[in-house]
Design an enzyme around this catalytic site. Structure first.
Site, PDB file in Angstrom:
ATOM      1  N   SER A 190       0.934  -1.276   0.100  1.00 57.02           N
ATOM      2  CA  SER A 190       0.153   0.031  -0.051  1.00 57.02           C
ATOM      3  C   SER A 190       0.894   1.256  -0.024  1.00 57.02           C
ATOM      4  CB  SER A 190      -0.865  -0.097   1.307  1.00 57.02           C
ATOM      5  OG  SER A 190      -1.447   1.405   1.455  1.00 57.02           O
ATOM      6  N   TYR A 203      -1.683  -1.202  10.754  1.00 53.34           N
ATOM      7  CA  TYR A 203      -2.017  -1.651   9.170  1.00 53.34           C
ATOM      8  C   TYR A 203      -0.791  -1.159   8.528  1.00 53.34           C
ATOM      9  CZ  TYR A 203      -4.040  -1.369   4.446  1.00 53.34           C
ATOM     10  OH  TYR A 203      -3.955  -1.368   3.262  1.00 53.34           O
TER      11      TYR A 203
HETATM   12  P1  NAD Z   1     -11.766  -5.625   0.341  1.00 54.75           P
HETATM   13  O1  NAD Z   1     -12.542  -5.644   1.620  1.00 54.75           O
HETATM   14  O2  NAD Z   1     -12.668  -5.781  -1.018  1.00 54.75           O
HETATM   15  O3  NAD Z   1     -10.922  -6.871   0.377  1.00 54.75           O
HETATM   16  C1  NAD Z   1     -10.423  -7.366   1.563  1.00 54.75           C
HETATM   17  C2  NAD Z   1     -10.616  -8.774   1.748  1.00 54.75           C
HETATM   18  O4  NAD Z   1      -9.712  -9.338   2.578  1.00 54.75           O
HETATM   19  C3  NAD Z   1     -12.092  -9.044   2.036  1.00 54.75           C
HETATM   20  O5  NAD Z   1     -12.826  -9.173   0.989  1.00 54.75           O
HETATM   21  C4  NAD Z   1     -11.821 -10.541   2.746  1.00 54.75           C
HETATM   22  O6  NAD Z   1     -12.173 -11.444   1.928  1.00 54.75           O
HETATM   23  C5  NAD Z   1     -10.400 -10.642   2.910  1.00 54.75           C
HETATM   24  N1  NAD Z   1     -10.051 -10.805   4.414  1.00 54.75           N
HETATM   25  C6  NAD Z   1      -9.957  -9.941   5.524  1.00 54.75           C
HETATM   26  N2  NAD Z   1      -9.566 -10.852   6.605  1.00 54.75           N
HETATM   27  C7  NAD Z   1      -9.646 -12.114   6.336  1.00 54.75           C
HETATM   28  C8  NAD Z   1      -9.492 -13.206   7.127  1.00 54.75           C
HETATM   29  N3  NAD Z   1      -8.992 -13.272   8.244  1.00 54.75           N
HETATM   30  N4  NAD Z   1      -9.554 -14.276   6.405  1.00 54.75           N
HETATM   31  C9  NAD Z   1      -9.801 -14.279   5.032  1.00 54.75           C
HETATM   32  N5  NAD Z   1      -9.845 -13.241   4.519  1.00 54.75           N
HETATM   33  C10 NAD Z   1      -9.906 -12.136   4.740  1.00 54.75           C
HETATM   34  O7  NAD Z   1     -10.878  -4.390   0.215  1.00 54.75           O
HETATM   35  P2  NAD Z   1      -9.587  -4.136  -0.726  1.00 54.75           P
HETATM   36  O8  NAD Z   1      -9.603  -2.751  -0.603  1.00 54.75           O
HETATM   37  O9  NAD Z   1     -10.060  -4.496  -2.285  1.00 54.75           O
HETATM   38  O10 NAD Z   1      -8.602  -4.719  -0.207  1.00 54.75           O
HETATM   39  C11 NAD Z   1      -7.590  -5.757  -0.744  1.00 54.75           C
HETATM   40  C12 NAD Z   1      -6.109  -5.376  -0.313  1.00 54.75           C
HETATM   41  O11 NAD Z   1      -5.634  -4.095  -0.948  1.00 54.75           O
HETATM   42  C13 NAD Z   1      -5.800  -5.344   1.109  1.00 54.75           C
HETATM   43  O12 NAD Z   1      -4.603  -6.070   1.025  1.00 54.75           O
HETATM   44  C14 NAD Z   1      -5.528  -3.852   1.284  1.00 54.75           C
HETATM   45  O13 NAD Z   1      -4.693  -3.628   2.339  1.00 54.75           O
HETATM   46  C15 NAD Z   1      -5.217  -3.508  -0.089  1.00 54.75           C
HETATM   47  N6  NAD Z   1      -5.209  -2.078  -0.137  1.00 54.75           N
HETATM   48  C16 NAD Z   1      -6.192  -1.527  -0.261  1.00 54.75           C
HETATM   49  C17 NAD Z   1      -6.239  -0.105  -0.497  1.00 54.75           C
HETATM   50  C18 NAD Z   1      -7.643   0.600  -0.691  1.00 54.75           C
HETATM   51  O14 NAD Z   1      -7.721   1.998  -0.654  1.00 54.75           O
HETATM   52  N7  NAD Z   1      -8.772   0.030  -0.802  1.00 54.75           N
HETATM   53  C19 NAD Z   1      -5.125   0.491  -0.669  1.00 54.75           C
HETATM   54  C20 NAD Z   1      -4.044   0.171  -0.529  1.00 54.75           C
HETATM   55  C21 NAD Z   1      -3.875  -1.307   0.031  1.00 54.75           C
END
Ligand code: NAD
Ligand code: MG
Length: 298
Positions: A190, A203
């Protein structure tokens, strides 16, 4: 839906945030209940056979970035095992249908990534059902903001590290026993790894760890012909943000501080994962591909 293949202005390709972005759900949340519903490329992603015959695992595959990656991998020709939490079945069902529509095999395997046995089962199931494993996209993550370290519990600190870092260690370790030369691992870090928010202490620290883990492991397995890279998204409109990832009041301005001036959509992240999964990136390993709306990174 935006057609990503026509020439257009990236500042207006997707909407800026506004008052309609202010909403809350209990974690992990359901993307189908968000307004606006994130664009994961359901209507737009066009495959060109870049991952024909590959066997992939995608974690966090029900929603957000993981869902966009699962759809893109399937449309590029890969069979995809989907990992997500049992509470997310309604979102995952839609992804299963989209992968089947793409004519690929899929296995839905809900479970908790904080559990080592489940992490190992993801790998053994992919091998059993698909006959091997060539691509591992670790996308799942936990993000819960806490304003003061005094209120950050041991339990949350532990869960964030288990979900974001330990699961990566467990899945990569199991996957590498199965992977042949040409295989690719893609982790998800991230912008928080470089520009940590004060309210995301646990985080942001895990995301820096993921970057370092990626660069170390990449060197370790390079001689085996396996590449390890990471994608570093900026602010992307997903369930993570409306389920305690950010305070509700900042969501109306989500992404406005980026040079492009708007939040990203999951559909804009998927091509980075496809590039790193495919042999087009054969000379790229230990790299972090930033897809963050133009914010400078080290
Ligand atoms: P999202 O909520 O759609 O996806 C996160 C997913 O993580 C959930 O759908 C869930 O299935 C899974 N998860 C969480 N805890 C879990 C557990 N204990 N066991 C199994 N699955 C679990 O959100 P997103 O933003 O698409 O996140 C995806 C990745 O992108 C993450 O690693 C997040 O840190 C990263 N990210 C997101 C952003 C943002 O702004 N959305 C920015 C930087 C990085
Ligand atoms: Mg989800």
């Amino acid at each position: 839906m935006t057609d990503p293949y026509t020439l257009q202005d990236p500042t207006t390709q997707y909407p800026k945030a506004g008052p309609e972005f202010e909403q809350q759900q209990k974690a992990p949340g359901l993307q189908k209940e968000m307004t606006p519903v994130p664009d994961c490329g359901e209507e737009s992603y066009r495959g060109t056979g870049r991952l024909a015959g590959r066997k992939a695992i995608v974690t966090g595959a029900d929603s957000g970035i993981g869902r966009a990656v699962a759809i893109a991998f399937a449309r590029e020709g890969a069979d995809v095992l989907l990992s997500y939490l049992p509470e997310e079945e309604a979102d995952a069902k839609q992804v299963v249908a989209l992968i089947e529509e793409a004519g690929r095999k899929t296995v839905a395997l809900p479970g908790d990534l904080k559990d080592k046995t489940y992490c190992e089962k993801l790998v053994s199931t992919a091998v059993q059902e698909f006959g091997g494993l060539d691509i591992l996209a670790n996308v799942a993550g936990k993000q819960q903001f806490v304003k003061d370290i005094a209120d950050l519990t041991d339990e949350q600190f532990d869960e964030t590290f288990k979900t974001n870092v330990y699961s990566l260690f467990w899945i990569c370790k199991a996957a590498l026993k199965q992977m042949k030369p040409g295989s690719s691992i893609i982790n998800t870090t991230s912008i928080q790894a470089y520009k940590p928010s004060p309210i995301l202490l646990d985080y942001a620290t895990t995301k820096a760890a993921i970057n370092t883990f990626t660069k170390s492991l990449a060197q370790q397995v390079a001689s085996k012909g396996i590449r390890v890279n990471a994608v570093a998204p900026g602010p992307v409109w997903t369930p993570l943000q409306i389920t305690g990832g950010q305070p509700q009041e900042v969501l109306k301005e989500f992404g406005s501080q980026t040079p492009l001036g708007r939040p990203g959509q999951p559909a804009e992240m998927a091509p980075a994962y496809v590039f790193l999964a495919s042999p087009e990136s054969s000379y790229v390993s230990g790299e972090t591909l930033n897809a963050n709306g133009g914010t400078p990174t080290p």
